[in-house]
Design an enzyme around this catalytic site. Structure first.
Site: not given
Ligand code: XIL
Length: 560
Positions: A368, A410, A446, A475, A477
């Site tokens: 990020e 990432n 996401h 990641e 979802d």
């Molecule tokens: C999130 C986790 O899923 C949670 O459990 C935590 O509280 C916060 O972080 N982007 C990322 C991840 O790179 O590390 C994050 O994970 C979600 C967004």
């Protein structure tokens, strides 16, 4: 009368008399008219042996003794035969083996059928009472697959399965109590089976009890189970799985995990083990967990994550080295200069990457780091105190510490075209021009219910491939508004399908990781109020339409 009272002459006469009554007079000089070889045919699978016996007969059919038998054959690569008639099967095919005495011969047809075998791992086979019945699930193995009992020494008892679902070994050479039941697939039908998916179980009463698998050899396509008693044994294939299909494609299907949950929640562990071949730590390799004090690390949860992944034969990804979130207070509350913060970052990356060297296949090195508005690098503690070259340094230190790990940039909201994706490409170009070791781009993905189109996913993946970089969805979802009807889950499934299809269609896209497994444990509801149901398994760990779609697309064209 006792024998002590017999005269020595009488005793000698009695012995001679009894001998001539049971032993035919040898006729070593008789003409051999034929040679009878037993058994009359031999069917083996590669690696097995058999023993042939040759008996010379005269014209009247009487056995001629005292002759020397010579064994020969056109077996070539099919089987070999020793001077004493011991046949060893080598490769699939048919051959004749002949025993010759005085220019007369008898011939046996030997068939070697490529297929699996069930036998012992070696050693002497001693008695086990009763037959061993193997129940093969119908459809799991092709009709021409042949099994046999392999003895390490001695004569094997051969059995073959032709189209049936039950295979009984009635061992003339019995199994030992602690023999190893081995199943090997050869070529032909059934060859597509992924060996680690096979399970061997014993029928106890009416219940199948899985045997401990004592060895799996992927190359030899062997699965070994410990046989402790005679009885009925079954060979099982688990249902088709994401993991089974991914293995066949050399694709990674992953999930973000919590190692404590993995170690204590059997249902969670079962889904993970069955469905995924890649894992990433959802939280335990972040700075706040791993590095709670400047002078001390907390490796226990990360180590547990790695140990579980290794035990389950899964790839482990590393997340994360340079990120602005989930940082320890000593770091966020500290006062740093470029020099002191660089030293902190260097020390952390070197320590963590070295700790997991050889165990992490790819690291999310920078996470990020792009600003949401597409303006470039996001201002964070790292990029403002150190400068944007904090990113460059992070990659360089990671590469130097573990040259074999793939290093990823990432980020989120870069899956389709847009200003942030343009900024991504600009950053990638800058890093590559500067000679910074970057191997891939991770798309967090996401997603909402209105994601980029398939063509847009394809387009961005192609941009990354054109930079000679790997890509992954890291990641994934898809959050669903809580108020949505059940049909929204079908729409969600289509989106999951679009992502995996795009990845499967792009050679440089290495895999898809979902950010969790079950809706019960997803991060979404706590961060996006009013949204949930984002993962392929529901609140009760049951597979959702998204799972079904992933399975169908990953398995398209493959055998289960
Ligand atoms: C999130 C986790 O899923 C949670 O459990 C935590 O509280 C916060 O972080 N982007 C990322 C991840 O790179 O590390 C994050 O994970 C979600 C967004």
């Amino acid at each position: 009368m006792s024998s002590r009272q017999l005269s020595p002459i009488l005793v000698a006469a009695l012995i001679a008399c009894s001998g001539s009554a049971t032993t035919p007079t040898p006729t070593p000089t008789a003409t051999v008219a034929s040679v009878v070889v037993t058994p009359t045919s031999l069917t083996l699978v590669p690696g097995q042996g058999g023993t042939l016996t040759a008996t010379p007969k005269d014209a009247a059919g009487a056995t001629v003794s005292g002759k020397t038998v010579t064994w020969s054959g056109d077996a070539g690569s099919v089987a070999t035969v020793s001077a004493s008639g011991v046949v060893t099967a080598v490769g699939a095919g048919s051959a004749n083996i002949s025993a010759t005495v005085d220019n007369k011969s008898g011939t046996v047809a030997v068939t070697v059928t490529e297929g699996g075998y069930i036998g012992t791992a070696g050693g002497t086979i001693t008695a086990m009472s009763g037959a061993v019945t193997l129940v093969i699930p119908s459809g799991a193995i092709g009709s021409s697959t042949v099994f046999g009992v392999e003895a390490a020494s001695g004569t094997p008892a051969n059995s073959r399965l032709l189209g049936g679902t039950t295979f009984t070994i009635t061992p003339s050479t019995a199994f030992s109590q602690d023999a190893t039941l081995r199943l090997r697939y050869g070529s032909g039908p059934g060859a597509g089976v992924v060996v680690p998916q096979l399970r061997i179980a014993r029928l106890v009463g009416t219940t199948w009890t899985e045997l401990a698998v004592v060895g799996v050899d992927q190359t030899a396509r062997l699965v070994n189970g410990a046989v402790t008693a005679g009885g009925t044994y079954g060979v099982f294939l688990p249902p088709p799985s994401l993991r089974g299909y991914a293995q066949q494609r050399s694709f990674k299907i992953g999930a973000a995990v919590d190692p404590t949950r993995w170690a204590t929640d059997a249902q969670y562990a079962a889904i993970l083990g069955a469905e995924f071949n890649s894992v990433v730590a959802e939280n335990v390799m972040k700075w706040d967990v791993l590095h709670p004090q400047q002078a001390s690390y907390n490796f226990a949860p990360g180590d547990q994550f790695i140990d579980l992944a290794v035990a389950q034969g899964m790839e482990a990804r590393g997340h994360v080295l340079l990120w602005h979130s989930q940082l320890p207070t000593w770091l966020t509350a500290g006062s740093w200069t470029r020099t002191t913060l660089l030293a902190v970052l260097k020390s952390h990356i070197e320590t963590v990457v070295a700790r997991y060297r050889g165990k992490i296949t790819s690291w999310d090195v920078a996470n990020e780091v792009l600003a949401d508005d597409g303006s470039g690098v996001r201002p964070t503690i790292w990029t403002t105190t150190i400068g944007p070259d904090a990113i460059d340094s992070a990659f360089a230190w990671a590469r130097r510490t573990d040259p074999d790990a793939k290093l990823y940039l990432n980020d989120y909201a870069i899956e389709g075209p847009g200003a942030k994706t343009d900024a991504l490409m600009a950053l990638v170009t800058r890093l590559q021009t500067a000679g910074i070791p970057i191997d891939g781009v991770g798309f967090q993905a996401h997603l909402t219910m209105t994601p980029p189109s398939r063509a847009q996913f394809d387009g961005v993946l192609a941009l990354i491939a054109a930079k000679n970089l790997d890509s992954r969805y890291t990641e994934l979802d898809v959050r669903v508004p809580d108020a949505s009807p059940a049909s929204a889950l079908d729409q969600q499934a289509t989106i999951y399908g679009t992502v995996i299809s795009a990845c499967l269609a792009q050679a440089r896209c290495r895999g898809v990781t979902t950010w969790g497994i079950t809706d019960k444990l997803s991060w979404i509801p706590s961060v996006f109020a009013g949204f949930g149901r984002a993962l392929p398994f529901d609140l009760n760990y049951a597979p959702k339409p998204a799972y079904t779609t992933l399975l169908a697309l990953l398995g398209a064209g493959l055998s289960p």
